[in-house]
Motif scaffolding. Structure first.
Motif, PDB file in Angstrom:
ATOM      1  N   ASP A 235       8.233  16.576  -8.363  1.00  0.00           N
ATOM      2  CA  ASP A 235       6.774  15.633  -8.273  1.00  0.00           C
ATOM      3  C   ASP A 235       6.630  14.426  -8.125  1.00  0.00           C
ATOM      4  O   ASP A 235       5.831  13.552  -7.773  1.00  0.00           O
ATOM      5  N   ARG A 236       7.664  13.306  -8.797  1.00  0.00           N
ATOM      6  CA  ARG A 236       8.400  12.359  -9.529  1.00  0.00           C
ATOM      7  C   ARG A 236       9.623  11.998  -8.167  1.00  0.00           C
ATOM      8  O   ARG A 236       9.812  10.918  -8.895  1.00  0.00           O
ATOM      9  N   VAL A 237      10.223  12.653  -7.173  1.00  0.00           N
ATOM     10  CA  VAL A 237      11.071  11.937  -6.222  1.00  0.00           C
ATOM     11  C   VAL A 237      10.064  11.937  -4.886  1.00  0.00           C
ATOM     12  O   VAL A 237       9.611  12.273  -4.205  1.00  0.00           O
ATOM     13  N   GLN A 238       9.783  10.559  -4.402  1.00  0.00           N
ATOM     14  CA  GLN A 238       8.793  10.323  -3.135  1.00  0.00           C
ATOM     15  C   GLN A 238       9.900  10.130  -2.398  1.00  0.00           C
ATOM     16  O   GLN A 238      10.109   8.757  -2.506  1.00  0.00           O
ATOM     17  N   VAL A 239       8.835  10.358  -1.268  1.00  0.00           N
ATOM     18  CA  VAL A 239      10.226   9.605  -0.139  1.00  0.00           C
ATOM     19  C   VAL A 239       9.214   8.708   0.537  1.00  0.00           C
ATOM     20  O   VAL A 239       8.003   9.215   1.089  1.00  0.00           O
ATOM     21  N   ILE A 240       9.325   7.426   1.496  1.00  0.00           N
ATOM     22  CA  ILE A 240       9.271   6.409   2.138  1.00  0.00           C
ATOM     23  C   ILE A 240       9.905   6.011   2.989  1.00  0.00           C
ATOM     24  O   ILE A 240      10.966   5.822   3.278  1.00  0.00           O
ATOM     25  N   VAL A 241       8.983   5.740   4.652  1.00  0.00           N
ATOM     26  CA  VAL A 241      10.138   5.869   5.777  1.00  0.00           C
ATOM     27  C   VAL A 241       9.996   4.125   5.616  1.00  0.00           C
ATOM     28  O   VAL A 241       9.202   3.561   5.445  1.00  0.00           O
ATOM     29  N   HIS A 242      11.442   3.866   6.245  1.00  0.00           N
ATOM     30  CA  HIS A 242      11.716   2.346   6.199  1.00  0.00           C
ATOM     31  C   HIS A 242      12.936   2.379   6.977  1.00  0.00           C
ATOM     32  O   HIS A 242      13.750   2.237   6.425  1.00  0.00           O
TER      33      HIS A 242
ATOM     34  N   ARG B 280       9.710  -0.131 -22.181  1.00  0.00           N
ATOM     35  CA  ARG B 280       8.439  -0.424 -21.523  1.00  0.00           C
ATOM     36  C   ARG B 280       7.754   0.076 -21.450  1.00  0.00           C
ATOM     37  O   ARG B 280       7.822   1.533 -22.340  1.00  0.00           O
ATOM     38  N   VAL B 281       5.889   0.241 -21.580  1.00  0.00           N
ATOM     39  CA  VAL B 281       4.739   1.015 -21.885  1.00  0.00           C
ATOM     40  C   VAL B 281       4.682   1.330 -20.580  1.00  0.00           C
ATOM     41  O   VAL B 281       3.771   0.708 -19.904  1.00  0.00           O
ATOM     42  N   PRO B 282       3.775   2.805 -20.251  1.00  0.00           N
ATOM     43  CA  PRO B 282       2.912   3.446 -19.672  1.00  0.00           C
ATOM     44  C   PRO B 282       1.157   1.964 -19.131  1.00  0.00           C
ATOM     45  O   PRO B 282       0.392   1.426 -20.359  1.00  0.00           O
ATOM     46  N   SER B 283       0.934   1.875 -17.871  1.00  0.00           N
ATOM     47  CA  SER B 283       0.309   0.798 -17.693  1.00  0.00           C
ATOM     48  C   SER B 283      -0.603   1.078 -16.661  1.00  0.00           C
ATOM     49  O   SER B 283      -0.151   2.149 -16.017  1.00  0.00           O
ATOM     50  N   ASP B 284      -2.034   0.459 -16.246  1.00  0.00           N
ATOM     51  CA  ASP B 284      -2.370   1.454 -15.380  1.00  0.00           C
ATOM     52  C   ASP B 284      -2.395   0.035 -14.037  1.00  0.00           C
ATOM     53  O   ASP B 284      -3.510  -0.037 -13.192  1.00  0.00           O
ATOM     54  N   LEU B 285      -1.915  -1.144 -14.451  1.00  0.00           N
ATOM     55  CA  LEU B 285      -1.091  -2.042 -13.189  1.00  0.00           C
ATOM     56  C   LEU B 285      -0.484  -1.031 -11.987  1.00  0.00           C
ATOM     57  O   LEU B 285       1.201  -1.251 -12.225  1.00  0.00           O
ATOM     58  N   ARG B 286      -0.656   0.150 -11.554  1.00  0.00           N
ATOM     59  CA  ARG B 286      -0.495   0.760 -10.707  1.00  0.00           C
ATOM     60  C   ARG B 286      -0.368  -0.022  -9.224  1.00  0.00           C
ATOM     61  O   ARG B 286      -1.162  -1.021  -8.158  1.00  0.00           O
ATOM     62  N   PHE B 287       1.540  -0.093  -8.416  1.00  0.00           N
ATOM     63  CA  PHE B 287       1.237  -0.521  -7.271  1.00  0.00           C
ATOM     64  C   PHE B 287       1.998   0.539  -6.349  1.00  0.00           C
ATOM     65  O   PHE B 287       2.162   1.840  -6.337  1.00  0.00           O
ATOM     66  N   SER B 288       1.030   0.565  -5.150  1.00  0.00           N
ATOM     67  CA  SER B 288       0.688   1.983  -4.069  1.00  0.00           C
ATOM     68  C   SER B 288       2.198   1.639  -2.641  1.00  0.00           C
ATOM     69  O   SER B 288       1.526   0.840  -2.144  1.00  0.00           O
ATOM     70  N   VAL B 289       2.849   2.451  -3.573  1.00  0.00           N
ATOM     71  CA  VAL B 289       4.136   2.222  -2.432  1.00  0.00           C
ATOM     72  C   VAL B 289       4.244   3.179  -1.167  1.00  0.00           C
ATOM     73  O   VAL B 289       3.428   2.659  -0.206  1.00  0.00           O
ATOM     74  N   ARG B 290       3.429   3.982  -1.240  1.00  0.00           N
ATOM     75  CA  ARG B 290       2.212   5.146  -0.481  1.00  0.00           C
ATOM     76  C   ARG B 290       1.895   3.742   0.646  1.00  0.00           C
ATOM     77  O   ARG B 290       1.586   3.789   2.022  1.00  0.00           O
ATOM     78  N   ASP B 291       1.103   2.780   0.255  1.00  0.00           N
ATOM     79  CA  ASP B 291       0.086   1.642   1.490  1.00  0.00           C
ATOM     80  C   ASP B 291       0.916   1.527   1.800  1.00  0.00           C
ATOM     81  O   ASP B 291      -0.012  -0.909   1.967  1.00  0.00           O
ATOM     82  N   LEU B 292       2.752   0.664   1.207  1.00  0.00           N
ATOM     83  CA  LEU B 292       3.359  -0.425   1.926  1.00  0.00           C
ATOM     84  C   LEU B 292       3.253  -0.518   3.376  1.00  0.00           C
ATOM     85  O   LEU B 292       3.486   0.927   3.908  1.00  0.00           O
ATOM     86  N   ARG B 293       3.615  -1.159   3.414  1.00  0.00           N
ATOM     87  CA  ARG B 293       3.417  -1.292   5.338  1.00  0.00           C
ATOM     88  C   ARG B 293       4.408  -2.170   5.693  1.00  0.00           C
ATOM     89  O   ARG B 293       5.365  -1.651   5.850  1.00  0.00           O
ATOM     90  N   HIS B 294       4.612  -3.470   6.138  1.00  0.00           N
ATOM     91  CA  HIS B 294       4.983  -4.414   6.242  1.00  0.00           C
ATOM     92  C   HIS B 294       5.137  -5.783   4.851  1.00  0.00           C
ATOM     93  O   HIS B 294       4.405  -6.158   4.319  1.00  0.00           O
ATOM     94  N   LEU B 295       6.449  -6.376   5.224  1.00  0.00           N
ATOM     95  CA  LEU B 295       6.973  -7.279   4.342  1.00  0.00           C
ATOM     96  C   LEU B 295       7.836  -8.250   5.345  1.00  0.00           C
ATOM     97  O   LEU B 295       8.333  -8.128   6.069  1.00  0.00           O
ATOM     98  N   ASP B 296       7.139  -9.982   4.991  1.00  0.00           N
ATOM     99  CA  ASP B 296       8.344 -10.308   5.893  1.00  0.00           C
ATOM    100  C   ASP B 296       8.619 -11.171   4.843  1.00  0.00           C
ATOM    101  O   ASP B 296       8.164 -11.777   4.019  1.00  0.00           O
TER     102      ASP B 296
END
Lengths: 398, 398
Positions: A235-242, B280-296
């Motif tokens: 559950d800590r290995v995730q896949v993202i399509v790129h 590195r310590v845990p934080s709630d400053l999460r980047f959502s990779v799931r929501d990543l769509r386009h980078l230019d």
């Protein structure tokens, strides 16, 4: 000077490794080589690299090569064959680093013996970690030697992991090109042809791995490899399509930072990285950042690609289940390539073989190989029954 | 427990730092604070954090605060003022880590003294490295203490650099959002209004840095900072436009691998990274990779953004030229914000001031400050002459 053994020297990774070794004659030398069935290329490699041992698959090929090398005046190359020959190649006392690049479970024993002999191993063979990851990583830890991944994703993860400690890793993100059917509607999956499935958008690879990329099973195998190699739960290995395969993978740290690795899609780069680790040496494998334009990402469609879900299931249970997954996939893909079953039958065969395989712990490589044989027989049965009835396999399995 | 001094506690970075400190009460405590002109907030911070010293800009503010704190029963907070007060805050013996976040050259002396006193310094102030980078980094090396960058780009570079040794770095790639005028044709640059220039697409920041982002001078300053901080020449620090600001920067290694850092655009993340490095310590400053769509990505247009070229020139020559660059930019931007000069006059003023400033070595912070004053006077003259004649500055400068 690092003395290198290549298991699978005539294959794609083997030849790329020799190309890297050729580019850095001051750093690397070839100690031993294990080839397969391509005797002509094995002969050329022996002439060029003068290994201590050259091993090939078949006994008659070894005999012919022995004679041919003697005629050419190369009396210092010992020619061996079979599984025992490969083990000798992997464990020769003058070997420092073993590149494990034999496709399939036939590379397993020699790779395990290399680790047991205290060699540093670069892993290009997927099956080692998928079917026997628990055994191999435990032995590497015992030996205090690193297992260095030679495939673009895990190599990328290995690089990104340098940005923190393992305890500071939140998730590993494996990128997936998405394969040729990323944008194909699920309704058309039943009619996918072999030709269509072999048409991979990014990488030129062997036939099985190309089909595994089309079903996303290849990414599923990589999830299992990542779990074993980096000792983290599925559950800590995730896949993202790129689709561009520009970012080869990413590591997300607990503080919220991610590191991503970018490079050209050329296997010589992960090979060079593994061979030179912990150093980095200059190469001409340049990625042109100036030409970077667009990178696209999307979550994988688990409904369209059930193989990925099956791999997660196998990763969670481990042991015999991952062996069943791999063996059933190999048999099912071969049957698909042979036009015996359809594209959507691949996950069906795998699911049934997994269901019919009891969970079991792996205590030895021999146990792994015996479970592998059992799973293959089971998978072949499902495939045969499907083929003889000439009907969709689903009807048989239900 | 890390004991922290904040130089610029009432500013944006200062407040973000206090927010981070508040989230990790077991790791950090506030030792001293240097505020500016916002006495009310300085009072609140003193009440909340009970620093050993609170320093403010003006003497009369200090006197009023002293009385107010005494009335509130806080007799253990020493209230100081001015440059000397800031230096006391930065060098207090109970301070382990100094966050340098005073905007402009007024933070310079205290930051330098913090380094000289052997403190670990987190740098959010750009000017320290732009105008006195040679002095400050040399002193940090002498002290054997790291300078930890607290801005998103250099912090990203710092993280990526963990993937190899400095000798293995080929290039540093700073990403630039491109500012509000990325897609504005050059022909419209002469008529750019203050309102348009203050409309930054990604980050909410102060007025000067927002204009500096619109001219790409901010990225130019970052090039200079990177050269000083990581001790690499300007031709190995490159800029790539990346409007989403998702990748905060990248490092290219000699083997052809790049590492890129990705995170949310929240300054608390680089602050937390600097405060906790090498952990590195845990934080709630999460980047959502799931929501990543386009980078230019695209290369920067050096013709549209001459400030970037001027910064490279200053970076190459160093010393007095980078002081001229920074001082002239500050004066020119203030004049633009005051509608005294046009958007395209900003690089013209800077170019003339740089041309009129002889190259010179920096032997002390006092020399830096005196060169800074001279460059400001020179820049003001150019601006004044332009304003009084009511004509485009180009006509005057030619």
């Amino acid at each position: 000077m690092k003395r290198i053994a290549i298991l699978g020297s005539t294959g794609s990774i083997g030849r790329s490794t020799l190309s890297v070794v050729e580019s850095y004659p001051d750093r690397f030398q070839i100690a031993t080589l294990a080839a397969g069935h391509n005797s002509d290329l094995a002969f050329e490699q022996a002439v060029r690299w003068r290994p201590r041992i050259l091993s090939v698959a078949k006994e008659q090929d070894a005999a012919a090569l022995r004679a041919k090398l003697r005629s050419a005046g190369l009396t210092d190359v010992e020619v061996l064959d079979g599984a025992a020959g490969t083990v000798r190649v992997a464990t020769h006392p003058e070997v420092d680093f073993v590149v494990s690049a034999i496709v399939g479970v036939s590379g397993l024993e020699a790779t395990y013996e290399a680790v047991r002999a205290g060699k540093t191993v670069g892993l290009a063979n997927k099956e080692c970690l998928v079917v026997a990851g628990e055994l191999i990583t435990a032995e590497a830890r015992r030996q205090g030697k690193p297992l260095l991944p030679i495939d673009s994703e895990h190599n990328a993860v290995h690089q990104c992991l340098r940005g923190g400690r393992m305890a500071e890793v939140e998730r590993v993100w494996l990128t997936a090109s998405g394969g040729p059917f990323l944008n194909t509607p699920k309704s058309e999956f039943a009619s996918i042809t072999v030709q269509q499935a072999l048409n991979h958008p990014t990488w030129k690879m062997g036939r099985r791995i190309t089909i595994d990329s089309a079903t996303l099973m290849n990414k599923g195998f990589e999830v299992i490899e990542a779990c074993r190699l980096f000792d983290i739960p599925p559950d800590r290995v995730q896949v993202i399509v790129h689709p561009q395969s520009t970012i080869h993978s990413m590591v997300e740290f607990v503080d919220g930072s991610l590191l991503a690795q970018i490079s050209v899609t050329d296997m010589r780069l992960p090979i060079l990285y593994a061979l030179t680790y912990p150093d980095r040496v200059p190469s001409d494998l340049r990625f042109s950042v100036r030409d970077l334009r667009h990178l696209d990402f999307s979550p994988p469609d688990m409904a369209k690609f059930p193989c990925l879900g099956l791999a997660y299931e196998a990763a969670s249970i481990g042991g015999a289940k991952t062996i069943a997954l791999n063996a059933a996939d190999e048999v099912a893909v071969a049957a698909f390539l042979d036009e015996q079953i359809g594209f959507e039958d691949i996950p069906r065969v795998i699911e049934e073989v997994m269901a019919a395989t009891p969970a079991g712990h792996l205590e030895s490589i021999q146990k792994v190989l015996s479970l592998d044989r059992e799973a293959r027989l089971l998978a072949s049965e499902f495939v045969q029954r499907s083929r003889h009835k000439g009907s969709p396999i689903r009807a048989i399995l239900q």
